[in-house]
Scaffold this active site. Structure first.
Site, PDB file in Angstrom:
ATOM      1  N   CYS A 178      -0.639  -4.519 -10.376  1.00 29.62           N
ATOM      2  CA  CYS A 178      -1.311  -3.251 -10.123  1.00 29.62           C
ATOM      3  C   CYS A 178      -0.745  -2.718  -8.824  1.00 29.62           C
ATOM      4  CB  CYS A 178      -2.812  -3.519  -9.984  1.00 29.62           C
ATOM      5  SG  CYS A 178      -3.779  -2.090  -9.471  1.00 29.62           S
ATOM      6  N   ARG A 190      -3.596   3.522   3.801  1.00 32.46           N
ATOM      7  CA  ARG A 190      -4.911   2.974   3.463  1.00 32.46           C
ATOM      8  C   ARG A 190      -5.364   1.978   4.543  1.00 32.46           C
ATOM      9  NH1 ARG A 190      -7.370  -0.422  -1.669  1.00 32.46           N
ATOM     10  NH2 ARG A 190      -9.164   0.909  -1.991  1.00 32.46           N
ATOM     11  N   LYS A 238      -5.769 -10.218 -10.706  1.00 33.92           N
ATOM     12  CA  LYS A 238      -5.228  -8.850 -10.604  1.00 33.92           C
ATOM     13  C   LYS A 238      -4.537  -8.747  -9.246  1.00 33.92           C
ATOM     14  CE  LYS A 238      -6.897  -4.042 -10.397  1.00 33.92           C
ATOM     15  NZ  LYS A 238      -8.142  -3.245 -10.390  1.00 33.92           N
ATOM     16  N   TRP A 239      -3.233  -8.537  -9.266  1.00 36.19           N
ATOM     17  CA  TRP A 239      -2.389  -8.565  -8.057  1.00 36.19           C
ATOM     18  C   TRP A 239      -2.075  -7.132  -7.659  1.00 36.19           C
ATOM     19  CZ3 TRP A 239       0.421 -13.058  -6.012  1.00 36.19           C
ATOM     20  CH2 TRP A 239       1.363 -12.729  -5.029  1.00 36.19           C
ATOM     21  N   ASP A 240      -2.710  -6.675  -6.589  1.00 34.03           N
ATOM     22  CA  ASP A 240      -2.613  -5.259  -6.215  1.00 34.03           C
ATOM     23  C   ASP A 240      -1.594  -5.036  -5.094  1.00 34.03           C
ATOM     24  OD1 ASP A 240      -3.277  -2.574  -6.345  1.00 34.03           O
ATOM     25  OD2 ASP A 240      -5.436  -2.955  -6.363  1.00 34.03           O
ATOM     26  N   ASP A 246      -4.845   4.317 -11.993  1.00 32.01           N
ATOM     27  CA  ASP A 246      -6.215   4.387 -11.468  1.00 32.01           C
ATOM     28  C   ASP A 246      -6.979   5.551 -12.087  1.00 32.01           C
ATOM     29  OD1 ASP A 246      -6.487   2.176  -9.932  1.00 32.01           O
ATOM     30  OD2 ASP A 246      -6.186   3.152  -7.996  1.00 32.01           O
ATOM     31  N   ASP A 268     -13.437  -7.473  -8.420  1.00 31.14           N
ATOM     32  CA  ASP A 268     -12.367  -6.695  -7.778  1.00 31.14           C
ATOM     33  C   ASP A 268     -12.481  -6.799  -6.264  1.00 31.14           C
ATOM     34  OD1 ASP A 268     -10.659  -4.063  -7.247  1.00 31.14           O
ATOM     35  OD2 ASP A 268     -10.430  -4.508  -9.382  1.00 31.14           O
ATOM     36  N   ASP A 269     -11.942  -5.831  -5.570  1.00 27.52           N
ATOM     37  CA  ASP A 269     -11.827  -5.802  -4.111  1.00 27.52           C
ATOM     38  C   ASP A 269     -13.189  -6.019  -3.421  1.00 27.52           C
ATOM     39  OD1 ASP A 269     -10.900  -5.354  -1.591  1.00 27.52           O
ATOM     40  OD2 ASP A 269     -10.146  -3.339  -1.974  1.00 27.52           O
ATOM     41  N   ASN A 314      -1.198  -1.635  -2.524  1.00 31.71           N
ATOM     42  CA  ASN A 314      -1.756  -0.295  -2.400  1.00 31.71           C
ATOM     43  C   ASN A 314      -1.156   0.626  -1.347  1.00 31.71           C
ATOM     44  OD1 ASN A 314      -3.593  -0.221  -4.540  1.00 31.71           O
ATOM     45  ND2 ASN A 314      -5.002  -1.535  -3.438  1.00 31.71           N
TER      46      ASN A 314
HETATM   47  C1  GLA Z   1      -6.419  -0.094  -6.198  1.00 26.87           C
HETATM   48  C2  GLA Z   1      -6.504  -0.473  -7.662  1.00 26.87           C
HETATM   49  C3  GLA Z   1      -7.915  -0.317  -8.145  1.00 26.87           C
HETATM   50  C4  GLA Z   1      -8.833  -1.183  -7.317  1.00 26.87           C
HETATM   51  C5  GLA Z   1      -8.684  -0.845  -5.848  1.00 26.87           C
HETATM   52  C6  GLA Z   1      -9.440  -1.818  -4.973  1.00 26.87           C
HETATM   53  O1  GLA Z   1      -6.634   1.263  -6.027  1.00 26.87           O
HETATM   54  O2  GLA Z   1      -5.618   0.285  -8.420  1.00 26.87           O
HETATM   55  O3  GLA Z   1      -8.021  -0.671  -9.506  1.00 26.87           O
HETATM   56  O4  GLA Z   1      -8.534  -2.530  -7.540  1.00 26.87           O
HETATM   57  O5  GLA Z   1      -7.320  -0.859  -5.437  1.00 26.87           O
HETATM   58  O6  GLA Z   1      -9.315  -1.524  -3.635  1.00 26.87           O
END
Ligand code: GLA
Length: 748
Positions: free
Chosen positions: A535, A452, A485-487, A557, A375-376, A489
């Site tokens: 996402c 953010r 996983k394409w976010d 989340d 992930d991130d 935020n």
């Molecule tokens: C969002 C996503 C989480 C995670 C974080 C990473 O909040 O929904 O699942 O990937 O970003 O920063």
């Protein structure tokens, strides 16, 4: 043909397998709506609302002498404002004279097999022309030369009609209107007038970590509406609305669903008028929107998928699930079982090393997990959320040997490798921002609002879309990446673009969405084997359009099992389980602090695409053994859970249980061949010393027998009739951990 035009009566009948939708041309000019009903084989046209002239209802000049007819008291098919209908218009266009009054008259129509694509926009599609028929009706404003095409696709195997609208500035207006530009201020994807207001309106509302909780309210005189103004479909309101008859439940009553295939600002409304006609509309939100059409140009609205059910809400959901699985999702992963993955986010957040990744991966492999997702935090100088979005090259401090070494290490362990990205964003502290400060959405001279700590790239610009296509293609080819996983935020603010003229600034939000679709199309075409998961801080962009490109989505989340019961149940009103990813996470839960049993966390996650999101190296041996069992059991029921037919036997919002009984929810998944049935019962408010719940299953073979294996260890045989009519008693015991799962196999 499912579309019939009766030229004598000037009526269109649109027939789905169990419904009939009626459109009428009145006096050769006005397009009226005749209703949407359970299928009617013989329409005499005597059920339409009478053309009465009520007090204070204006009558169009050309009909003044011949009949009592007012646009204000009629059910209309695509109403305009300013000519006697004082309700909400479906379209508003500023013409060359500065006014917004249109006069759209029936001009012509065309009926053909199949379904057209919508330029630049995702939509449902036919696999062959036999699956659906399409009617296009042209309405024309002669004075201004505006042609509006209403498109209706009628499905042959679903009780669904898809609509969208095309506006064309023909340039052939009269006199001062000839060749002049026009400005679209509002265009809905559909408008539909119901003959009564005896409905309830259902929408899916919430917030981040609390997505898609159903709300049902009475339709009363006036407008009730939901919308998004966030340049995203949003956590707060989903682009969906249903009208439900008063007597409707999950299995009874008439239900009309409206689901918009769009990821930007939308509005959905129900307006009940003085005569109790209810107008339903859904489309792009007129807020912060306008679109200039020069001579010869066209504008395409997004598609609305309208579903009819005369058997309650669950049947509507099943239709949406089928059409979205079979005629919206595309590519390699369409109707294909999805891998069980482990994601390191809640296990490590930004704080990981290659060693930690491999330690988690070792245990994941042992329990049967099929993919590891990083992930991130793997790129730029990203160690928290304050920097580096846009710098899509590996974080050498954290991963000195690069991404390839990680992906190879995962592959060596027999698992696939997946990666997180958030490509639409840019951190002010990034090399990309230092090089291109004008690439973000912004308004010259104004401060940029952060969310953010980040800004949003301006996807209305072709150069930005091209840059992202190349940059991401490099990342996706730099290692063996099976999943992305394409976010997304934050919600955009200061939605303006450096490249658009002042006149076109209000186009930015819709152009952003079109740019996003272009980018996604580029990437899914280049990387057809990658499984994309969308996402947006969980489920902030859980709209049909995203599934045209990415077949699954991080539902929320919030990974708490109890919260997920509400979120997943609400999501299932429109979206199939194969769209919802659901992970077992650690307790106390990181979002709500609740402790739920490992078995309940597993059962709830199994309702969608099961995954794990916790540090497996910190689990006890017993827990690891239980997870291994969950994984191997899920592999046996995976197809049924992801692609089977879903029945909400007791939904989280139904109020049928009396207060003295324990509140619970129950759902049933039935495999495509109807031989495997999985029943899951989960308690919302566990209580002591309560009687068993009697659960009646649905749509079984009443003469067949079913062997039931309970998660509690029991095993019993039932007849289909017993399961449906007598019901299966399921008792709550604390030792069950809050949920019971029963797998049935049909034995003859
Ligand atoms: C969002 C996503 C989480 C995670 C974080 C990473 O909040 O929904 O699942 O990937 O970003 O920063």
């Amino acid at each position: 043909m499912s579309i019939i035009f009766n030229s004598e009566k000037q009526i269109f009948l649109l027939n789905t397998p169990s419904s009939t939708y009626v459109i009428k041309i009145h006096s050769g000019k006005y397009l009226l709506h005749g209703g949407w009903f359970k299928r009617i084989s013989h329409w005499t046209d005597n059920c339409s609302l009478p053309l009465v002239d009520y007090v204070m209802s204006p009558v169009p000049a050309d009909l003044h002498d011949i009949e009592d007819f007012s646009l204000d008291s009629q059910q209309q098919e695509f109403p305009v404002s300013g000519r006697g209908d004082f309700r909400t218009g479906a379209i508003e266009i500023q013409t060359a004279d500065g006014t917004c009054t249109l006069d759209l008259r029936y001009d012509s129509h065309k009926i053909f097999k199949g379904k057209p694509n919508i330029e630049g926009l995702p939509s449902t599609y036919v696999e062959n022309d036999e699956q659906a028929d399409t009617l296009e009706i042209n309405l024309y404003d002669e004075l201004c030369g505006i042609l509006v095409t209403l498109s209706y696709t009628v499905w042959n195997s679903y009780d669904a009609i898809c609509r969208h609208v095309i506006v064309k500035n023909t340039g052939s207006g009269k006199g001062k209107y000839e060749g002049k530009k026009i400005i679209i201020k509002k265009v809905m994807s559909c408008s539909m007038d119901f003959s009564t207001s005896r409905y309830k309106m259902m929408t899916l509302m919430g917030a981040a970590t609390r997505e898609r909780h159903p709300v049902i309210r009475d339709v009363v005189q006036g407008i009730q509406s939901v919308e998004s103004r966030r340049t995203m479909s949003s956590h707060q309101q989903n682009p969906f609305m249903a009208l439900l008859s008063y007597d409707s439940t999950e299995t009874t009553g008439e239900v009309f669903g409206f689901s918009l295939v769009y990821s930007g600002n939308f509005t959905a409304l129900a307006e009940a008028d003085q005569f109790h006609i209810t107008r339903a509309q859904i489309g792009i939100n007129p807020y912060n929107f306008s679109w200039t059409l020069e001579k010869g140009e066209k504008f395409f609205s997004p598609e609305v998928v309208m579903v009819y059910s005369s058997n309650g809400l669950n049947a509507m959901s099943q239709t949406y699930h089928a059409i979205y699985n079979n005629n919206l999702v595309r590519g390699t992963w369409k109707n294909k079982e999805r891998p069980i993955l482990i994601n390191n986010w809640e296990a490590t957040y930004f704080n990981f090393t290659p060693q930690k990744i491999f330690e988690i991966a070792d245990v994941a492999k042992k329990v049967g997990v099929e993919m590891f997702v990083l992930d991130d935090g793997w790129f730029g100088n990203r160690n928290d959320d304050r920097s580096s979005l846009g710098d899509w090259y590996v974080n050498k401090t954290k991963l000195p040997e690069g991404l390839l070494a990680i992906s190879e290490g995962i592959k060596k362990r027999g698992m696939k490798f997946g990666l997180w990205v958030e490509p639409e964003m840019i951190s002010p502290d990034s090399d990309l921002y230092r090089a291109h400060p004008d690439w973000c959405l912004h308004i010259d001279g104004r401060d940029k609002t952060l969310g953010r700590h980040q800004l949003v790239l301006d996807l209305s610009r072709d150069d930005v879309v091209d840059y992202l296509t190349e940059t991401l293609s490099n990342v996706f080819s730099s290692a063996d990446i099976s999943y992305v996983k394409w976010d997304f935020n934050r919600s955009p603010t200061e939605v303006g673009s450096a490249t658009l003229s002042p006149e076109r600034q209000m186009e930015t939000s819709h152009r952003y969405v079109l740019g996003l679709y272009k980018l996604l199309e580029n990437l899914v075409t280049r990387f057809p084997q990658i499984l994309f998961e969308s996402c947006s801080s969980g489920g902030g962009r859980f709209d049909p359009a995203m599934f045209y490109y990415m077949p699954q989505c991080w539902t929320s989340d919030n990974t708490d099992a109890l919260s997920r019961l509400f979120i997943q149940d609400g999501t299932s009103v429109v979206y199939p389980p194969s769209f919802m990813t659901a992970h077992v996470s650690a307790v106390p839960n990181h979002q709500v602090g609740r402790i739920t049993s490992l078995s309940m966390r597993g059962h709830v996650a199994m309702r969608g695409i099961l995954g794990y999101e916790l540090d497996l190296t910190k689990m006890t041996e017993e827990e690891i053994a239980e997870i291994a069992e969950q994984v191997s059991f899920y592999k046996k029921i995976r197809r049924t859970m992801q692609f089977g037919k879903t029945y909400r036997l007791e939904s989280t919002w139904s109020k049928t249980s009396s207060a003295e009984y324990t509140k619970f929810c129950a759902w049933q998944s039935v495999s495509e061949d109807e031989k495997q049935i999985v029943l899951t019962v989960a308690w919302l408010y566990p209580e002591s010393n309560v009687p068993p719940e009697i659960i009646r299953l649905q749509s079984l073979d009443e003469n067949a027998f079913y062997q039931a294996a309970y998660s509690t260890g029991e095993s019993k045989k039932f007849s289909g009739a017993e399961l449906m009519y007598a019901g299966i008693p399921i008792k709550f015991l604390a030792s069950y951990g809050g949920s019971v799962l029963v797998e049935f196999q049909k034995i003859n």
